[in-house]
Design an enzyme around this catalytic site. Sequence first.
Site, PDB file in Angstrom:
ATOM      1  N   GLU A  91       0.814  -1.215   0.000  1.00  0.00           N
ATOM      2  CA  GLU A  91       0.000   0.000   0.000  1.00  0.00           C
ATOM      3  C   GLU A  91       0.844   1.260   0.000  1.00  0.00           C
ATOM      4  OE1 GLU A  91      -2.646  -0.088   3.400  1.00  0.00           O
ATOM      5  OE2 GLU A  91      -2.946  -2.228   3.107  1.00  0.00           O
ATOM      6  N   CYS A 104       2.983   8.181   1.702  1.00  0.00           N
ATOM      7  CA  CYS A 104       3.319   7.292   2.806  1.00  0.00           C
ATOM      8  C   CYS A 104       3.598   5.930   2.184  1.00  0.00           C
ATOM      9  CB  CYS A 104       2.145   7.235   3.779  1.00  0.00           C
ATOM     10  SG  CYS A 104       2.372   6.030   5.095  1.00  0.00           S
ATOM     11  N   CYS A 111       5.222  -7.537   7.910  1.00  0.00           N
ATOM     12  CA  CYS A 111       6.126  -7.007   8.922  1.00  0.00           C
ATOM     13  C   CYS A 111       6.316  -8.068   9.994  1.00  0.00           C
ATOM     14  CB  CYS A 111       5.515  -5.753   9.547  1.00  0.00           C
ATOM     15  SG  CYS A 111       6.573  -4.936  10.759  1.00  0.00           S
ATOM     16  N   CYS A 115       3.684  -5.584  16.482  1.00  0.00           N
ATOM     17  CA  CYS A 115       3.004  -4.614  17.353  1.00  0.00           C
ATOM     18  C   CYS A 115       1.535  -5.008  17.515  1.00  0.00           C
ATOM     19  CB  CYS A 115       3.115  -3.199  16.793  1.00  0.00           C
ATOM     20  SG  CYS A 115       4.818  -2.611  16.736  1.00  0.00           S
ATOM     21  N   CYS A 118      -1.343  -3.173  15.411  1.00  0.00           N
ATOM     22  CA  CYS A 118      -1.093  -2.848  14.006  1.00  0.00           C
ATOM     23  C   CYS A 118      -1.594  -3.953  13.071  1.00  0.00           C
ATOM     24  CB  CYS A 118       0.400  -2.628  13.805  1.00  0.00           C
ATOM     25  SG  CYS A 118       0.842  -2.187  12.124  1.00  0.00           S
ATOM     26  N   CYS A 332      -2.132   1.940   8.030  1.00  0.00           N
ATOM     27  CA  CYS A 332      -1.284   0.757   8.036  1.00  0.00           C
ATOM     28  C   CYS A 332      -1.874  -0.597   7.730  1.00  0.00           C
ATOM     29  CB  CYS A 332      -0.656   0.612   9.412  1.00  0.00           C
ATOM     30  SG  CYS A 332       0.526   1.835   9.683  1.00  0.00           S
TER      31      CYS A 332
HETATM   32  N1  SAH Z   1       7.465   0.011  11.335  1.00  0.00           N
HETATM   33  C1  SAH Z   1       7.530   1.426  11.420  1.00  0.00           C
HETATM   34  C2  SAH Z   1       6.688   2.194  10.413  1.00  0.00           C
HETATM   35  C3  SAH Z   1       5.321   1.707  10.053  1.00  0.00           C
HETATM   36  S1  SAH Z   1       3.885   2.122  10.961  1.00  0.00           S
HETATM   37  C4  SAH Z   1       7.199   1.870  12.806  1.00  0.00           C
HETATM   38  O1  SAH Z   1       6.874   1.058  13.631  1.00  0.00           O
HETATM   39  O2  SAH Z   1       7.320   3.062  13.073  1.00  0.00           O
HETATM   40  C5  SAH Z   1       3.667   3.841  11.023  1.00  0.00           C
HETATM   41  C6  SAH Z   1       3.074   4.291  12.363  1.00  0.00           C
HETATM   42  O3  SAH Z   1       1.702   3.899  12.538  1.00  0.00           O
HETATM   43  C7  SAH Z   1       3.826   3.720  13.548  1.00  0.00           C
HETATM   44  O4  SAH Z   1       4.001   4.725  14.487  1.00  0.00           O
HETATM   45  C8  SAH Z   1       2.872   2.664  14.037  1.00  0.00           C
HETATM   46  O5  SAH Z   1       3.133   2.308  15.357  1.00  0.00           O
HETATM   47  C9  SAH Z   1       1.539   3.344  13.828  1.00  0.00           C
HETATM   48  N2  SAH Z   1       0.381   2.463  13.856  1.00  0.00           N
HETATM   49  C10 SAH Z   1       0.281   1.162  13.518  1.00  0.00           C
HETATM   50  N3  SAH Z   1      -0.976   0.711  13.704  1.00  0.00           N
HETATM   51  C11 SAH Z   1      -1.687   1.745  14.163  1.00  0.00           C
HETATM   52  C12 SAH Z   1      -3.059   1.907  14.548  1.00  0.00           C
HETATM   53  N4  SAH Z   1      -3.923   0.900  14.494  1.00  0.00           N
HETATM   54  N5  SAH Z   1      -3.455   3.129  14.958  1.00  0.00           N
HETATM   55  C13 SAH Z   1      -2.573   4.163  15.014  1.00  0.00           C
HETATM   56  N6  SAH Z   1      -1.285   4.065  14.667  1.00  0.00           N
HETATM   57  C14 SAH Z   1      -0.837   2.875  14.262  1.00  0.00           C
END
Ligand code: SAH
Length: 351
Positions: A91, A104, A111, A115, A118, A332
């Site tokens: 994406e 973006c 990944c 997390c 995510c 994301c």
């Molecule tokens: N792997 C990298 C970049 C990708 S995610 C990282 O962890 O920074 C980009 C941002 O979106 C990160 O800050 C991530 O933690 C956040 N993110 C992921 N899922 C999310 C969600 N459901 N709501 C809000 N932010 C989210």
Amino acid sequence: MKKDILSLLPAELEQELESLGEPKFRAKQIFSWLHRGVRDFDQMSNLPKSLREKLKENYELYHPQVLRKQVSQLDGTIKYLWELADGNAVETVVMQYKHGNTACVSSQVGCRQGCAFCASTIGGLVRCLEPSEILDEVLFSQLDSGLVISNIVLMGIGEPLDNFNNVMRFLELVNHPEGMNIGMRHISLSTCGLIERFDDLAQRDLQLTLSVSLHAPDDETRSKLMPANRGRGVQKLMEACRRYYERTGRRISFEYAMIDGVNDTEKHARLLAREARSLSAHVNLIPLNHVEERQFRPSTSGHMKAFIKILEDEGVNVTVRRRLGSDVDASCGQLRRKMQNEKNPRPETVE
Ligand code: SAH
């Protein structure tokens, strides 16, 4: 195996031409065609036919296909799902801000960071993206949308520091004056905190913004939300951030997704304020995007206001991210996830 010509830097392209017995000046012409989105050697009209044939024999070129495109009715945000040469999908989101259009981009297919909130990580890591594939996300988003992209955030699917060399090469390509020429000061790289890479990144002395996805200022909360914190820890992360800041002079930005009852208490705010202030870091609060497969909920607006007030009273520079494209699954991994659920409930995973 044919080589991925779009991932080559101009000096490498010159060497390739020399080894093909061709003059070096052709490299500049080819680079320029490639970085304008030409994906067919026969369209490179200032190259002799013999050279075009040699290029076809030795190098591969791929034109990414739009699998899905969704345009927000609310704010014009565009979400692309691109099909890659091997059938995988990633994406890219294009957001229109006053300071310029921002792409973006994803850096991996899936990944492996796990997390808990995510969507990108649900099927694990499939593979890293090549520099050319990341570049094409920016280039074809610009060509398809007609919006000139002036800013890039590496905040799509994947962990950029887990694909370090390819991401560094992508940055060189997209920053190149003969290519898209996007300035490093207009690029942010977001990481879940793979601190063993911070010094390498600092040494490159890029003027980009390092965004650290903090999401909790204490080990107990952060390790629950982010497996990447286990075995590393918040204090080591803060030390790595400090070294990065001291070495580059670039302020770090902390990303902080506000999750109801998990990381949004007064205690969290005070701890966060202390860490942010001591690093002169900027805090970017993100109202959590609800992901179907996850149990977490966004913080209430009352809790958010109280949280912001504590940070502001402590003198921290804080902003709240506007929710763009909320009607087009613009966060994301959600679009790729949906496609997978439709096509194939259990994607192939590589660890
Ligand atoms: N792997 C990298 C970049 C990708 S995610 C990282 O962890 O920074 C980009 C941002 O979106 C990160 O800050 C991530 O933690 C956040 N993110 C992921 N899922 C999310 C969600 N459901 N709501 C809000 N932010 C989210």
